[in-house]
Design an enzyme around this catalytic site. Sequence first.
Site, PDB file in Angstrom:
ATOM      1  N   ASN A 151     101.282 -59.283   0.278  1.00  0.00           N
ATOM      2  CA  ASN A 151     102.698 -59.496   0.009  1.00  0.00           C
ATOM      3  C   ASN A 151     102.759 -60.764  -0.831  1.00  0.00           C
ATOM      4  OD1 ASN A 151     105.376 -60.103  -0.125  1.00  0.00           O
ATOM      5  ND2 ASN A 151     105.809 -59.677   2.041  1.00  0.00           N
ATOM      6  N   GLU A 154     100.178 -53.210  -1.923  1.00  0.00           N
ATOM      7  CA  GLU A 154     101.235 -54.226  -2.023  1.00  0.00           C
ATOM      8  C   GLU A 154     102.311 -53.926  -0.976  1.00  0.00           C
ATOM      9  OE1 GLU A 154     103.191 -54.118  -5.808  1.00  0.00           O
ATOM     10  OE2 GLU A 154     104.518 -55.802  -5.366  1.00  0.00           O
ATOM     11  N   ALA A 205     107.589 -64.094  -3.901  1.00  0.00           N
ATOM     12  CA  ALA A 205     108.254 -64.218  -5.212  1.00  0.00           C
ATOM     13  C   ALA A 205     107.267 -64.162  -6.376  1.00  0.00           C
ATOM     14  CB  ALA A 205     109.059 -65.510  -5.248  1.00  0.00           C
ATOM     15  N   SER A 211     111.288 -56.453   2.614  1.00  0.00           N
ATOM     16  CA  SER A 211     112.615 -55.963   2.216  1.00  0.00           C
ATOM     17  C   SER A 211     112.467 -54.908   1.123  1.00  0.00           C
ATOM     18  CB  SER A 211     113.471 -57.126   1.709  1.00  0.00           C
ATOM     19  OG  SER A 211     112.903 -57.684   0.521  1.00  0.00           O
ATOM     20  N   ASP A 265      95.952 -60.578 -12.611  1.00  0.00           N
ATOM     21  CA  ASP A 265      94.643 -60.610 -13.270  1.00  0.00           C
ATOM     22  C   ASP A 265      93.524 -60.857 -12.266  1.00  0.00           C
ATOM     23  OD1 ASP A 265      95.790 -60.132 -15.722  1.00  0.00           O
ATOM     24  OD2 ASP A 265      95.629 -62.199 -16.449  1.00  0.00           O
ATOM     25  N   ARG A 279     114.238 -58.990  -8.729  1.00  0.00           N
ATOM     26  CA  ARG A 279     113.203 -58.575  -7.768  1.00  0.00           C
ATOM     27  C   ARG A 279     112.726 -57.143  -8.007  1.00  0.00           C
ATOM     28  NH1 ARG A 279     113.466 -62.679  -3.768  1.00  0.00           N
ATOM     29  NH2 ARG A 279     115.580 -63.517  -3.610  1.00  0.00           N
ATOM     30  N   PRO A 310     104.189 -67.150  -1.074  1.00  0.00           N
ATOM     31  CA  PRO A 310     105.070 -68.281  -0.802  1.00  0.00           C
ATOM     32  C   PRO A 310     106.275 -67.951   0.076  1.00  0.00           C
ATOM     33  CG  PRO A 310     105.241 -67.579  -3.089  1.00  0.00           C
ATOM     34  CD  PRO A 310     104.056 -66.867  -2.497  1.00  0.00           C
ATOM     35  N   ASN A 311     106.531 -68.876   0.958  1.00  0.00           N
ATOM     36  CA  ASN A 311     107.693 -68.874   1.865  1.00  0.00           C
ATOM     37  C   ASN A 311     107.584 -67.889   3.018  1.00  0.00           C
ATOM     38  OD1 ASN A 311     109.229 -70.935   0.492  1.00  0.00           O
ATOM     39  ND2 ASN A 311     109.503 -69.432  -1.130  1.00  0.00           N
ATOM     40  N   ARG A 341     114.654 -68.052   9.326  1.00  0.00           N
ATOM     41  CA  ARG A 341     115.922 -67.915   8.594  1.00  0.00           C
ATOM     42  C   ARG A 341     116.012 -66.513   8.019  1.00  0.00           C
ATOM     43  NH1 ARG A 341     115.503 -72.300   4.198  1.00  0.00           N
ATOM     44  NH2 ARG A 341     117.351 -71.228   3.461  1.00  0.00           N
ATOM     45  N   HIS A 380     106.129 -55.247   0.673  1.00  0.00           N
ATOM     46  CA  HIS A 380     107.319 -56.096   0.721  1.00  0.00           C
ATOM     47  C   HIS A 380     108.106 -55.732   1.970  1.00  0.00           C
ATOM     48  CE1 HIS A 380     106.666 -57.744  -3.217  1.00  0.00           C
ATOM     49  NE2 HIS A 380     106.351 -56.528  -3.617  1.00  0.00           N
ATOM     50  N   HIS A 431     107.057 -61.156  -8.824  1.00  0.00           N
ATOM     51  CA  HIS A 431     107.966 -60.989  -9.957  1.00  0.00           C
ATOM     52  C   HIS A 431     107.628 -61.912 -11.127  1.00  0.00           C
ATOM     53  CE1 HIS A 431     109.885 -59.092  -6.602  1.00  0.00           C
ATOM     54  NE2 HIS A 431     110.170 -60.248  -6.028  1.00  0.00           N
ATOM     55  N   ARG A 470     117.863 -55.089  -4.025  1.00  0.00           N
ATOM     56  CA  ARG A 470     118.272 -56.503  -4.064  1.00  0.00           C
ATOM     57  C   ARG A 470     118.556 -56.917  -5.520  1.00  0.00           C
ATOM     58  NH1 ARG A 470     114.341 -59.980  -0.491  1.00  0.00           N
ATOM     59  NH2 ARG A 470     116.094 -61.433  -0.737  1.00  0.00           N
ATOM     60  N   TYR A 507     114.734 -60.312   6.536  1.00  0.00           N
ATOM     61  CA  TYR A 507     113.290 -60.260   6.824  1.00  0.00           C
ATOM     62  C   TYR A 507     112.970 -60.021   8.297  1.00  0.00           C
ATOM     63  CZ  TYR A 507     113.061 -62.231   2.130  1.00  0.00           C
ATOM     64  OH  TYR A 507     113.200 -62.422   0.782  1.00  0.00           O
TER      65      TYR A 507
HETATM   66  O1  CA2 Z   1     110.499 -58.537   0.829  1.00  0.00           O
HETATM   67  C1  CA2 Z   1     109.492 -59.218   0.695  1.00  0.00           C
HETATM   68  O2  CA2 Z   1     108.524 -59.150   1.465  1.00  0.00           O
HETATM   69  C2  CA2 Z   1     109.422 -60.266  -0.420  1.00  0.00           C
HETATM   70  O3  CA2 Z   1     108.098 -60.248  -0.947  1.00  0.00           O
HETATM   71  C3  CA2 Z   1     109.735 -61.591   0.221  1.00  0.00           C
HETATM   72  C4  CA2 Z   1     109.839 -62.746  -0.782  1.00  0.00           C
HETATM   73  C5  CA2 Z   1     110.762 -62.375  -1.933  1.00  0.00           C
HETATM   74  O4  CA2 Z   1     110.729 -63.394  -2.928  1.00  0.00           O
HETATM   75  C6  CA2 Z   1     110.376 -61.054  -2.588  1.00  0.00           C
HETATM   76  O5  CA2 Z   1     111.301 -60.765  -3.602  1.00  0.00           O
HETATM   77  C7  CA2 Z   1     110.377 -59.944  -1.558  1.00  0.00           C
HETATM   78  C8  CA2 Z   1     110.396 -64.009  -0.133  1.00  0.00           C
HETATM   79  C9  CA2 Z   1     109.792 -64.384   1.183  1.00  0.00           C
HETATM   80  C10 CA2 Z   1     110.617 -65.489   1.784  1.00  0.00           C
HETATM   81  O6  CA2 Z   1     110.651 -65.313   3.172  1.00  0.00           O
HETATM   82  C11 CA2 Z   1     111.530 -66.057   3.885  1.00  0.00           C
HETATM   83  C12 CA2 Z   1     111.612 -65.775   5.227  1.00  0.00           C
HETATM   84  C13 CA2 Z   1     112.486 -66.488   6.011  1.00  0.00           C
HETATM   85  C14 CA2 Z   1     113.266 -67.497   5.460  1.00  0.00           C
HETATM   86  C15 CA2 Z   1     113.181 -67.771   4.117  1.00  0.00           C
HETATM   87  C16 CA2 Z   1     112.292 -67.052   3.330  1.00  0.00           C
END
Ligand code: CA2
Length: 145
Positions: A74, A98, A77, A102, A87, A111, A10-11, A18, A100, A80, A107, A23
């Site tokens: 990846n 896996e 969220a 960041s 599963d 996370r 997601p996201n 952003r 990530h 977590h 953080r 990121y």
């Molecule tokens: O660091 C990572 O790759 C994460 O998996 C990214 C997730 C975050 O919830 C994990 O804790 C770490 C979030 C991805 C959201 O990406 C965005 C990118 C640009 C703008 C907003 C969100």
Amino acid sequence: MASLLIINGPNLNLLGTRQPEVYGSQTLADVEQLCADTARTGGAAAECFQSNHEGEIVDRIHAARDRHDAIIINPGAYSHTSIAIRDALSGVDIPVWEVHISNIHARESFRHHSYISAIAKGVICGCGILGYRLAIMAALDALEG
Ligand code: CA2
């Protein structure tokens, strides 16, 4: 030819729009191109999938059985929170790496724990989108070995 499934959760479709300080400025399309190029250089094929929905990710993992040799994920969220994705990954018996973008350990404390890490062959975090390339190289190395 080895077939890799690259899953972004997601996201991650918002990459490059952003929070570049967290990121980077590259987009999901850039990430998917990087994965395809890295796989091709290693003599493999990469199929990329992104979803904002937990159940769709579970379904895609189930469909990977007998189709893909490794999964690079990846989970965003869901890392977590999602026992369901863990599963599903355990259930298909395909090796998992896996990623990530960041450094989740530098953080917020929520996370720091990932449900996926314990069932992954390897975990890469904090290397930016280079982490996808590193995970693919690790997967191909393991598949060759
Ligand atoms: O660091 C990572 O790759 C994460 O998996 C990214 C997730 C975050 O919830 C994990 O804790 C770490 C979030 C991805 C959201 O990406 C965005 C990118 C640009 C703008 C907003 C969100």
